[in-house]
Design a protein around this motif. Structure first.
Motif, PDB file in Angstrom:
ATOM      1  N   UNK A 593       5.099 -19.945  -9.531  1.00  0.00           N
ATOM      2  CA  UNK A 593       5.796 -18.935  -8.730  1.00  0.00           C
ATOM      3  C   UNK A 593       5.742 -17.591  -9.463  1.00  0.00           C
ATOM      4  N   UNK A 594       5.850 -16.526  -8.683  1.00  0.00           N
ATOM      5  CA  UNK A 594       5.784 -15.185  -9.254  1.00  0.00           C
ATOM      6  C   UNK A 594       6.586 -14.245  -8.356  1.00  0.00           C
ATOM      7  N   UNK A 595       7.341 -13.353  -8.969  1.00  0.00           N
ATOM      8  CA  UNK A 595       8.129 -12.361  -8.246  1.00  0.00           C
ATOM      9  C   UNK A 595       7.534 -10.990  -8.526  1.00  0.00           C
ATOM     10  N   UNK A 596       7.147 -10.296  -7.469  1.00  0.00           N
ATOM     11  CA  UNK A 596       6.544  -8.965  -7.580  1.00  0.00           C
ATOM     12  C   UNK A 596       7.539  -7.943  -7.039  1.00  0.00           C
ATOM     13  N   UNK A 597       8.085  -7.132  -7.920  1.00  0.00           N
ATOM     14  CA  UNK A 597       9.083  -6.125  -7.551  1.00  0.00           C
ATOM     15  C   UNK A 597       8.417  -4.751  -7.558  1.00  0.00           C
ATOM     16  N   UNK A 598       8.490  -4.056  -6.446  1.00  0.00           N
ATOM     17  CA  UNK A 598       7.916  -2.716  -6.321  1.00  0.00           C
ATOM     18  C   UNK A 598       9.052  -1.695  -6.254  1.00  0.00           C
ATOM     19  N   UNK A 599       9.227  -0.855  -7.293  1.00  0.00           N
ATOM     20  CA  UNK A 599      10.311   0.138  -7.250  1.00  0.00           C
ATOM     21  C   UNK A 599       9.927   1.332  -6.368  1.00  0.00           C
ATOM     22  N   UNK A 600      10.912   2.091  -5.994  1.00  0.00           N
ATOM     23  CA  UNK A 600      10.675   3.302  -5.216  1.00  0.00           C
ATOM     24  C   UNK A 600      10.149   4.413  -6.125  1.00  0.00           C
ATOM     25  N   UNK A 601       9.441   5.366  -5.539  1.00  0.00           N
ATOM     26  CA  UNK A 601       8.869   6.457  -6.325  1.00  0.00           C
ATOM     27  C   UNK A 601       9.946   7.350  -6.931  1.00  0.00           C
ATOM     28  N   UNK A 602      11.057   7.492  -6.220  1.00  0.00           N
ATOM     29  CA  UNK A 602      12.090   8.405  -6.684  1.00  0.00           C
ATOM     30  C   UNK A 602      12.803   7.894  -7.924  1.00  0.00           C
ATOM     31  N   UNK A 603      12.958   6.554  -8.006  1.00  0.00           N
ATOM     32  CA  UNK A 603      13.713   6.008  -9.130  1.00  0.00           C
ATOM     33  C   UNK A 603      13.288   4.569  -9.374  1.00  0.00           C
ATOM     34  N   UNK A 604      13.160   4.213 -10.637  1.00  0.00           N
ATOM     35  CA  UNK A 604      12.803   2.839 -10.996  1.00  0.00           C
ATOM     36  C   UNK A 604      13.955   1.874 -10.778  1.00  0.00           C
ATOM     37  N   UNK A 605      15.164   2.418 -10.583  1.00  0.00           N
ATOM     38  CA  UNK A 605      16.326   1.550 -10.370  1.00  0.00           C
ATOM     39  C   UNK A 605      16.496   1.166  -8.904  1.00  0.00           C
ATOM     40  N   UNK A 606      15.752   1.800  -8.015  1.00  0.00           N
ATOM     41  CA  UNK A 606      15.819   1.491  -6.592  1.00  0.00           C
ATOM     42  C   UNK A 606      14.580   0.685  -6.200  1.00  0.00           C
ATOM     43  N   UNK A 607      14.799  -0.423  -5.516  1.00  0.00           N
ATOM     44  CA  UNK A 607      13.716  -1.351  -5.184  1.00  0.00           C
ATOM     45  C   UNK A 607      13.247  -1.094  -3.756  1.00  0.00           C
ATOM     46  N   UNK A 608      11.963  -0.887  -3.614  1.00  0.00           N
ATOM     47  CA  UNK A 608      11.385  -0.710  -2.284  1.00  0.00           C
ATOM     48  C   UNK A 608      11.007  -2.044  -1.651  1.00  0.00           C
ATOM     49  N   UNK A 609      10.458  -2.969  -2.441  1.00  0.00           N
ATOM     50  CA  UNK A 609       9.970  -4.226  -1.883  1.00  0.00           C
ATOM     51  C   UNK A 609       9.981  -5.292  -2.963  1.00  0.00           C
ATOM     52  N   UNK A 610      10.333  -6.510  -2.563  1.00  0.00           N
ATOM     53  CA  UNK A 610      10.293  -7.671  -3.452  1.00  0.00           C
ATOM     54  C   UNK A 610       9.469  -8.752  -2.763  1.00  0.00           C
ATOM     55  N   UNK A 611       8.470  -9.221  -3.457  1.00  0.00           N
ATOM     56  CA  UNK A 611       7.633 -10.290  -2.907  1.00  0.00           C
ATOM     57  C   UNK A 611       7.690 -11.504  -3.829  1.00  0.00           C
ATOM     58  N   UNK A 612       7.884 -12.642  -3.209  1.00  0.00           N
ATOM     59  CA  UNK A 612       7.942 -13.901  -3.956  1.00  0.00           C
ATOM     60  C   UNK A 612       6.717 -14.727  -3.585  1.00  0.00           C
ATOM     61  N   UNK A 613       5.922 -15.073  -4.579  1.00  0.00           N
ATOM     62  CA  UNK A 613       4.718 -15.874  -4.366  1.00  0.00           C
ATOM     63  C   UNK A 613       4.943 -17.254  -4.986  1.00  0.00           C
ATOM     64  N   UNK A 614       4.700 -18.286  -4.200  1.00  0.00           N
ATOM     65  CA  UNK A 614       4.837 -19.657  -4.707  1.00  0.00           C
ATOM     66  C   UNK A 614       3.652 -20.481  -4.222  1.00  0.00           C
ATOM     67  N   UNK A 615       3.126 -21.302  -5.092  1.00  0.00           N
ATOM     68  CA  UNK A 615       2.041 -22.206  -4.720  1.00  0.00           C
ATOM     69  C   UNK A 615       2.134 -23.461  -5.572  1.00  0.00           C
TER      70      UNK A 615
END
Length: 669
Positions: A593-615
């Motif tokens: 499993x892997x969690x891919x967290x994409x922060x927003x451009x304005x701030x690294x503390x704000x999350x734009x998208x979280x993707x969870x990959x499992x296989x």
């Protein structure tokens, strides 16, 4: 030529006619002509197998067909059982394929190769000599490979699956070739009659058995030689997947029975303990992988590994019990194995053809993206539900009877099979019981997530019912499932004749599946079970309907707290359904499993998208095959220095290779 020979020759003639029609007929008539001729070939082959099971036999020698020894063909009750299965599956798949192929698989080559594949699967159990058997086996391998690669231009995964299948199937052929050639050399002849009379030293017998077992186990998808199966089955056209999973893999079990129990007349007990252990591990590992898979056709491919594992448990138990001096239970175990071959072919044909209908209507085979098909494809839903019930080994499904017979043979073998039997038989019973429970969870997931609730994708929401000809092929397979579930006593006595080829003079299954085992009797009536369950299900449905009506009336007066109606995002997916099982068997499956967290451009503390990959990868492939492939690639890279372009150096390579081969031959001689 008697009735068996006439029908068998007619089936091969229909295959040739189907191939000719595919190559010459106009496009509008090609599918129907090739499909109907292939179905006729399957029907004639099934009729020939039924006649062989009824007690007739047929043999033929065609000296001019093959060089040196010619071609030898024969049908006895054992080979007739596998010819019946192949022919019946071919009828269902050919009818279904007429509708399935109308858009993109109506080319001349594909339509011509399909009847050749059917003919090769009919010839394998009919072969009566080493050369004929190997030629039919190779024809089966090559034709099935071409069918797997039918859609290679559309998807790169098809090419990768074809490469895996080509390598594994030809490595298996090499193993079978080595074993049977050594057998023929020791026997002084290549006909099966001469092999039966051969008196080989024990060491040579062991070499023959182990090498042929490896080749046959590869074709049957037995762990750890199964890696091609969950790759090739999802990428092949669905009616081809049905032929491969319900008919072709059976040839692996046929080879073990024919060579190990018939031609070699059994052997030491450890041979068959090895077969039993491989079958038990395959059954459990295959259904575990199926339980956590979200690809519908990959799930069915792993289910094939599970069911062929159960067949190998029965074959291994039969050989072990015969070697330890319990022939009655050995006969029962082999009868259960052959009955499970028949039952598995029926419900797996149903499931793969139903999966093909889903893929035809939606273009999707990911269970997480399906759902809601019950209202849009009601007939396909009902057909898949029947196949799922049978595959779950619950009454009144047909797999229940064969697994019940297999468990009876293992349970009653404990007292008289010595220390080895006292240890292995309870373990085998436990693994069969565990695999049966996991099979129920697997097909509840496949049916519930794939067909019920709301659609989870636009493709599933636009689905429409498939053409009637596709439903007809699947319905014919369901009819076979129902017949085997309700009246297995029609099939079991015929399979008893097939068992008598290996264990002559034994008959322990008669009447209403009554067992007579060393003074112990037990009986089961599938018809009564089916009637009782039907009445119970109808009563439960009535009660559920009444309760649902009352609940709906109450819900109309309740406040939903502002949440609104249920949506597809609130439902179980295949991944979430299997997650508890994945946790329980975490050490075996080794999920990633892997969690891919994409922060927003304005701030690294704000999350734009979280993707969870499992296989859940195939752990055996990862641990065993990946290092071998990496090592072979490394050797290939280093071996490039040998290819300098010098003709003189290449001639030197040939000279030294020939000299080394001559030295080895002189030493062995």
């Amino acid at each position: 030529m008697n009735l068996v020979g006439t029908l068998f020759v007619a089936s091969l003639s229909c295959c040739a006619l189907a191939a000719a029609a595919a190559l010459t007929a106009p496009a509008k008539a090609r599918l129907w002509l090739a499909g109907l001729c292939t179905a006729a070939a399957g029907a004639c082959g099934a009729a020939a197998g039924v006649a062989a099971l009824a007690g007739q036999s047929w043999s033929a020698w065609l000296p001019g067909l093959l060089p040196l020894a010619g071609a030898r063909l024969a049908l006895d009750p054992l080979s007739g059982a596998f010819v019946v299965v192949t022919g019946t599956v071919a009828v269902c798949a050919a009818i279904h394929g007429i509708g399935y192929c109308r858009h993109s698989l109506d080319g001349r080559v594909f339509q011509a190769v399909l009847p050749v594949f059917v003919a090769s699967m009919l010839l394998v159990p009919a072969a009566a000599s080493v050369s004929t058997f190997l030629l039919a086996w190779e024809l089966m391998a090559v034709s099935s490979l071409l069918l797997v690669l039918a859609e290679h231009r559309r998807n790169t995964s098809v090419r990768r699956a074809g490469l895996w299948y080509a390598v594994m199937t030809h490595l298996g052929l090499v193993a079978i070739l080595v074993g049977l050639v050594a057998f023929a050399a020791g026997a002084g002849g290549e006909s099966f009659a001469q092999l039966r009379e051969a008196g080989l030293p024990p060491a040579v017998k062991t070499v023959v058995f182990l090498t042929t077992l490896a080749g046959f186990a590869s074709k049957a998808g037995i762990v750890p030689l199964h890696v091609w199966l969950p790759r090739a089955h999802p990428e092949a056209p669905s009616h081809v997947s049905a032929l491969m999973s319900a008919a072709m893999v059976n040839m692996g079990a046929y080879g073990v029975v024919r060579v190990g129990l018939d031609l070699l007349h059994g052997g030491p007990a450890w041979w068959w303990l090895l077969v039993l252990a491989a079958g038990a591990v395959s059954a459990l590992y295959g259904i575990l992988q199926a339980a956590v898979s979200s690809d519908l056709k990959r799930l069915l491919g792993y289910s094939t590994t599970e069911n062929l594992g159960l067949v190998m448990v029965g074959v291994g138990a039969a050989g072990f019990l015969a070697a330890t001096g319990i022939p009655v239970l050995a006969t029962l175990a082999l009868a259960a194995a052959l009955l499970h071959v028949v039952n598995h072919a029926a419900f797996k044909t149903t499931l793969f053809l139903s999966a093909g209908s889903v893929l035809y209507a939606t273009g999707v085979r990911d269970l997480d993206a399906l759902g809601g098909l019950r209202d849009r494809m009601p007939y396909t839903t009902a057909l898949f539900a029947a196949g799922a019930l049978c595959a779950s080994a619950l009454p009144p499904g047909n797999a229940f009877v064969s697994e019940w017979l297999l468990l009876q043979s293992l349970i009653h073998a404990v007292p008289g099979s010595g220390v080895a039997g006292a240890v292995t038989m309870p373990l085998a019973v436990g693994m069969i019981a565990l695999s049966a429970g996991l099979a129920v969870a697997t097909f509840v997931k496949a049916f519930g997530v794939g067909f019920l609730a709301r659609p989870r994708s636009a493709e599933a929401g636009r689905a429409e019912e498939v053409p009637p000809v596709m439903l007809g092929g699947t319905a014919l397979a369901v009819a076979c499932c129902v017949a085997l579930a309700v009246a297995p006593t029609v099939v079991v006595p015929a399979l008893g004749r097939a068992v008598a080829v290996v264990f002559p003079g034994r008959d322990v299954v008669r009447g209403e599946l009554t067992l007579r085992l060393a003074g112990v009797s037990g009986g089961v009536s599938p018809l009564l079970i089916a009637v009782a369950l039907l009445v119970s299900v109808m009563a439960v449905l009535v009660l559920v309907r009444v309760a649902a009506t009352r609940r709906a009336r109450r819900a109309a007066r309740l406040w939903d707290c502002g949440a609104g109606p249920m949506s597809a995002r609130m439902e179980y997916t295949a991944t979430s359904f299997a997650e508890p099982l994945q946790r329980v068997f975490d050490n075996v499956l080794a999920p990633e499993s892997d969690v891919d967290v994409t922060p927003m451009k304005e701030s690294a503390y704000l999350v734009e998208r979280v993707r969870f990959h499992a296989r859940v990868p195939d752990r055996i492939e990862h641990r065993l095959y990946d290092p071998l492939i990496a090592a072979a690639a490394a050797v290939g890279r280093r071996a490039r220095v040998l290819a300098t372009g010098s003709v003189h150096r290449y001639l030197g390579y040939g000279f030294w290779a020939l000299a080394g081969a001559l030295v080895v031959l002189v030493v062995l001689w």
